[in-house]
Design a protein around this motif. Structure first.
Motif, PDB file in Angstrom:
ATOM      1  N   GLU A 140      -3.163  -1.391 -13.692  1.00 43.20           N
ATOM      2  CA  GLU A 140      -2.345  -2.150 -12.751  1.00 43.20           C
ATOM      3  C   GLU A 140      -2.474  -1.615 -11.329  1.00 43.20           C
ATOM      4  N   ARG A 141      -2.430  -0.299 -11.190  1.00 41.91           N
ATOM      5  CA  ARG A 141      -2.523   0.255  -9.831  1.00 41.91           C
ATOM      6  C   ARG A 141      -3.892  -0.002  -9.227  1.00 41.91           C
ATOM      7  N   ARG A 142      -4.942   0.035 -10.024  1.00 42.06           N
ATOM      8  CA  ARG A 142      -6.296  -0.229  -9.525  1.00 42.06           C
ATOM      9  C   ARG A 142      -6.423  -1.683  -9.043  1.00 42.06           C
ATOM     10  N   ILE A 143      -5.910  -2.614  -9.827  1.00 36.47           N
ATOM     11  CA  ILE A 143      -5.973  -4.034  -9.456  1.00 36.47           C
ATOM     12  C   ILE A 143      -5.144  -4.289  -8.194  1.00 36.47           C
ATOM     13  N   ALA A 144      -3.916  -3.800  -8.170  1.00 39.26           N
ATOM     14  CA  ALA A 144      -3.032  -4.027  -7.028  1.00 39.26           C
ATOM     15  C   ALA A 144      -3.593  -3.386  -5.766  1.00 39.26           C
ATOM     16  N   TYR A 145      -4.095  -2.170  -5.884  1.00 41.93           N
ATOM     17  CA  TYR A 145      -4.648  -1.493  -4.709  1.00 41.93           C
ATOM     18  C   TYR A 145      -5.874  -2.236  -4.186  1.00 41.93           C
TER      19      TYR A 145
ATOM     20  N   LEU B 206       0.828  -1.205   0.000  1.00 48.02           N
ATOM     21  CA  LEU B 206       0.000   0.000   0.000  1.00 48.02           C
ATOM     22  C   LEU B 206       0.864   1.258   0.000  1.00 48.02           C
ATOM     23  N   SER B 207       1.964   1.247   0.738  1.00 51.37           N
ATOM     24  CA  SER B 207       2.881   2.396   0.753  1.00 51.37           C
ATOM     25  C   SER B 207       3.524   2.606  -0.618  1.00 51.37           C
ATOM     26  N   PHE B 208       3.954   1.505  -1.248  1.00 51.64           N
ATOM     27  CA  PHE B 208       4.529   1.586  -2.587  1.00 51.64           C
ATOM     28  C   PHE B 208       3.517   2.190  -3.564  1.00 51.64           C
ATOM     29  N   LEU B 209       2.294   1.693  -3.519  1.00 53.80           N
ATOM     30  CA  LEU B 209       1.267   2.190  -4.436  1.00 53.80           C
ATOM     31  C   LEU B 209       0.986   3.669  -4.205  1.00 53.80           C
ATOM     32  N   GLU B 210       0.949   4.078  -2.959  1.00 51.01           N
ATOM     33  CA  GLU B 210       0.711   5.486  -2.652  1.00 51.01           C
ATOM     34  C   GLU B 210       1.849   6.360  -3.181  1.00 51.01           C
TER      35      GLU B 210
END
Length: 74
Positions: A39-44, A25-29
């Motif tokens: 990709e970000r939507r799926i991973a998040y 979650l920190s990486f995505l933020e």
């Protein structure tokens, strides 16, 4: 329930180590604007489900590895 993943994911090209759902979650933020929207939507979604107890941390790890690292993913 532990949030530690069975194996960390090494995100290339910088080699960032992501070993927990919170790390993901920190990486995505931090990388939100530079990641492709799908990709970000799926991973998040997978990481958020795991963090809130609605999903599997291992599934979140597999999803994250598939989206952000090259090669085979177990």
């Amino acid at each position: 329930m532990t949030t530690n993943w069975t194996r960390p994911v090494w995100v290339l090209p910088d080699g960032m180590r992501v070993a927990t759902t919170e790390d993901a979650l920190s990486f995505l933020e931090a990388q939100w604007r530079s990641l492709p929207p799908a990709e970000r939507r799926i991973a998040y979604s997978e990481a958020f489900k795991a963090a809130s107890g609605l999903g599997s941390h291992e599934e979140a790890r597999r999803c994250f590895a598939t989206l952000f690292t090259p090669g085979p993913h177990h």
